[in-house]
Every structure is written in C-alpha cells, then in structure tokens.
Design an enzyme around this catalytic site. Structure first.
Site, PDB file in Angstrom:
ATOM      1  N   LYS A  83       0.673  -1.148   0.104  1.00 13.90           N
ATOM      2  CA  LYS A  83       0.020   0.079  -0.051  1.00 13.90           C
ATOM      3  C   LYS A  83       1.122   1.314  -0.033  1.00 13.90           C
ATOM      4  O   LYS A  83       0.673   2.193  -0.660  1.00 13.90           O
ATOM      5  CB  LYS A  83      -1.204   0.003   1.267  1.00 13.90           C
ATOM      6  CG  LYS A  83      -2.165  -1.117   1.322  1.00 13.90           C
ATOM      7  CD  LYS A  83      -2.752  -1.356   2.276  1.00 13.90           C
ATOM      8  CE  LYS A  83      -3.457  -2.599   2.002  1.00 13.90           C
ATOM      9  NZ  LYS A  83      -4.315  -2.954   3.359  1.00 13.90           N
ATOM     10  N   GLN A 106      -4.885  -1.831   9.689  1.00 14.83           N
ATOM     11  CA  GLN A 106      -4.635  -3.125   9.103  1.00 14.83           C
ATOM     12  C   GLN A 106      -5.152  -4.040   9.767  1.00 14.83           C
ATOM     13  O   GLN A 106      -4.995  -4.232  10.978  1.00 14.83           O
ATOM     14  CB  GLN A 106      -3.181  -3.231   8.871  1.00 14.83           C
ATOM     15  CG  GLN A 106      -2.755  -4.430   8.083  1.00 14.83           C
ATOM     16  CD  GLN A 106      -3.340  -4.463   6.687  1.00 14.83           C
ATOM     17  OE1 GLN A 106      -3.463  -3.526   5.778  1.00 14.83           O
ATOM     18  NE2 GLN A 106      -3.913  -5.562   6.179  1.00 14.83           N
ATOM     19  N   ASP A 166     -11.242   2.150   3.343  1.00 11.56           N
ATOM     20  CA  ASP A 166     -11.347   0.737   3.446  1.00 11.56           C
ATOM     21  C   ASP A 166     -12.684   0.433   2.900  1.00 11.56           C
ATOM     22  O   ASP A 166     -13.263  -0.826   2.403  1.00 11.56           O
ATOM     23  CB  ASP A 166     -10.937  -0.252   4.546  1.00 11.56           C
ATOM     24  CG  ASP A 166      -9.675  -0.781   4.409  1.00 11.56           C
ATOM     25  OD1 ASP A 166      -9.281  -1.137   3.224  1.00 11.56           O
ATOM     26  OD2 ASP A 166      -8.974  -1.263   5.421  1.00 11.56           O
TER      27      ASP A 166
END
Ligand code: NAD
Length: 283
Positions: free
Chosen positions: A54, A97, A120
């Site tokens: 990422k 995460q 997300d």
C-alpha cells in the site's frame, strides 16, 4: 471455449496512472498531497507485506502515506490515535490493517474512524449507503471487481450474478454493488445446499470463500464470466477459489490468481483516498 484472461495487473496500472493525474491536480488546487494514515499493530507477516504494498502504491501515484506501527498497543490508546487522526484536517484517509491482535476489539477501533475517512469502506455507515444505492466510500475488493467488469465491458443489467461468500468486506458489498447495477443476485455461503445448482446458472460468478479450487468446471455455465477473489497459500503458492485450468475452458472471461483481483484492491484503496481527499476539500 477458452476464456479470455482478465489482466488485473494491467487494469490496475491504468487506474493508477489515471489516479496519478488526479493527484497532481489535487496538489495544484490545495498545495498538498492527499494523505492516508495506516495503522499496523503486531507482527503478522502478511499484514506487514500488505502495508508495504500500500505504501509503495501510494508513493508511486503521489499520495502521502504515514505509517503508525506498534508491536503492541492497548485498545484504549489505539482508539485515541484513531480519534486524533480523525480530527486532523491533513489526514484524508485512515486505514487500520486487519486482523488486529486478539485482545483488541476490531469493531470498537473501526467505529472510531469517521465515515468520510474510511478508505477501506468497512464502516457500517458506508455499507449502509451502499445498501441504499448511494456510492460513498466502498469496500476496495468488490469495488475493484466492478471496475474490472466495467473495463471488460461486461453487461451486468438483467444478468444472473452468483456471489460465493457473505463477509462484510467482500461478499455482502459485492452483492450490493451487482444489485445496484441491476443484476439479479444470488448469494451462496458455507450453509448453502447444493452450491453447484446455483453456480451453474450464473452469468457472472464471483468466488470469495477462501476455499482453494472449490469451483470446478462442472459447476460453471458455458460462457460465464468468472471472478476469483479467493487467495489461500497452499505449499507456499497463492491459490484462488477457482480451479483455473479446468474452469477457463468454459468461460468467456476469467481472472487468474495471482494477477487478477489482488492488484485491483490496492488501486481501489488509492482511488478511495483521492475521492475522500477531494470531498473533504470540496473539490
Ligand atoms: P471470510 O472468511 O470472512 O468469508 C468467507 C465466506 O465464504 C463466508 O461468508 C462463508 O460463508 C463462505 N464460505 C466458506 N466456505 C464455503 C463453502 N465451502 N461454500 C460456500 N461458501 C463458503 O473471507 P473474506 O474476507 O470474505 O475473503 C474471502 C476470500 O477472498 C479469502 O480467500 C481472502 O483471502 C480473499 N480476499 C482477497 C482479496 C484480494 O485483494 N485479492 C481481498 C479480500 C479477501
């Protein structure tokens, strides 16, 4: 009929190029780069790899990424950090995460993120908007699948789409995105009886169960579009949910693993970050 292989790497690269020019014009207008803050807790090797990917994608297109890494942290301190980032105007996107260590309640941490910075697309509020047919920040993996279908000019309206898997981050949002494009959608899951009777009728089949090579050629309709979201490490190799070699002979389009949906997920995270930044700046 041997299906055309959808090249997720290529499509994701094209999207990243488009995003890079979007990022440049954002910089011209605001004098700064869009910014994503990534929180990484613990020592899960896969999580470290994903975060690295990422960061690399962000750097490549000009998005600023800031990593907050902790070998361990209390739930209270983690929520404090999320709240601090939520109130920081320089921060456009917050990504925690997953998975978090077992002693931390993921729901409590995620719900501390504001929907506007939920890049997300996991928050109940954003899933709720999707349920109402409104496009806010959407879960990256199913969004990536939709962009692939769009890139390949796959007609969705009126088609029968079958989704295997009903998780909050893949299966359910996938169902909603296909429904919002006027597909007739069937969702299958671990308690579905006679899975093949459903998959055999799919014009578009999305497999997101995490069971390696469970979808066999005799479960697929001739000419179907097959999207394989599944990724499981088997003997050190990444396997999808679809028996690729057998199934590809029956499809019109099929994604490989690796090189299919995976690269799209990260591209969509960058897409969401730019979208979030633009909305926050009123662009
Ligand atoms: P999950 O474990 O949360 O959900 C799996 C779903 O599959 C569940 O709803 C379950 O009911 C269903 N399922 C399990 N076994 C089944 C069976 N035998 N028959 C029918 N349905 C069954 O997983 P998830 O987070 O939704 O991820 C699904 C898969 O996609 C995993 O392999 C994951 O690694 C992969 N994934 C890939 C990406 C990517 O970027 N490529 C992103 C997210 C997830």
């Amino acid at each position: 009929m041997a299906g055309k292989i959808i090249d997720g790497k290529f499509i994701a690269k094209k999207i990243r190029e488009e995003l890079a020019s979007g990022v440049s014009s954002f910089k011209e207008k605001t004098g700064r780069a869009p910014r994503i803050d990534v929180i990484l807790v613990g020592d899960n090797p896969a999580s470290h790899v994903y975060v690295g990917m990422k960061e690399k994608a962000a750097a490549e297109i000009g998005i600023k990424s800031v990593k907050h890494e902790f070998p361990s942290i209390t739930e209270k301190d983690l929520i404090e950090l999320v709240k601090k980032l939520k109130n920081d105007r320089e921060v456009n996107g917050i990504l925690v995460q997953l998975p978090l260590p077992k002693d931390i309640n993921e729901e409590n941490v995620l719900s501390a993120i504001t929907a506007e910075k939920d890049v997300d697309g996991f928050l109940a509020e954003n899933l709720g908007w999707l349920c109402r047919g409104k496009e806010r920040l959407q879960s990256c993996t199913p969004l990536g699948v939709m962009k692939m279908l769009e890139h390949e000019s796959v007609e969705i309206e009126g088609k029968h789409a079958v989704v295997i898997g009903r998780s909050n981050i893949v299966g359910k949002p996938m169902m909603l995105m296909l429904l919002n494009k006027n597909a007739t959608v069937t969702v299958c899951h671990s308690r579905t009886k006679d899975l093949a009777s459903h998959t055999k009728t799919a014009d578009i089949l999305v497999a997101a169960a995490g069971v390696p090579e469970m979808v066999k050629a005799n479960m697929v309709k001739d000419g179907a579009v097959v999207i394989d979201v599944g990724t499981t490490k088997v003997d050190g190799k990444l396997k999808g949910d679809v028996d690729f070699e057998g199934v590809k002979e029956r499809t019109s389009l099929i994604t490989p693993v690796p090189g299919g949906v995976g690269p799209m997920t990260i591209a969509m995270l960058m897409y969401n970050t730019l979208q979030a930044a633009k909305k926050q700046e009123g662009i």
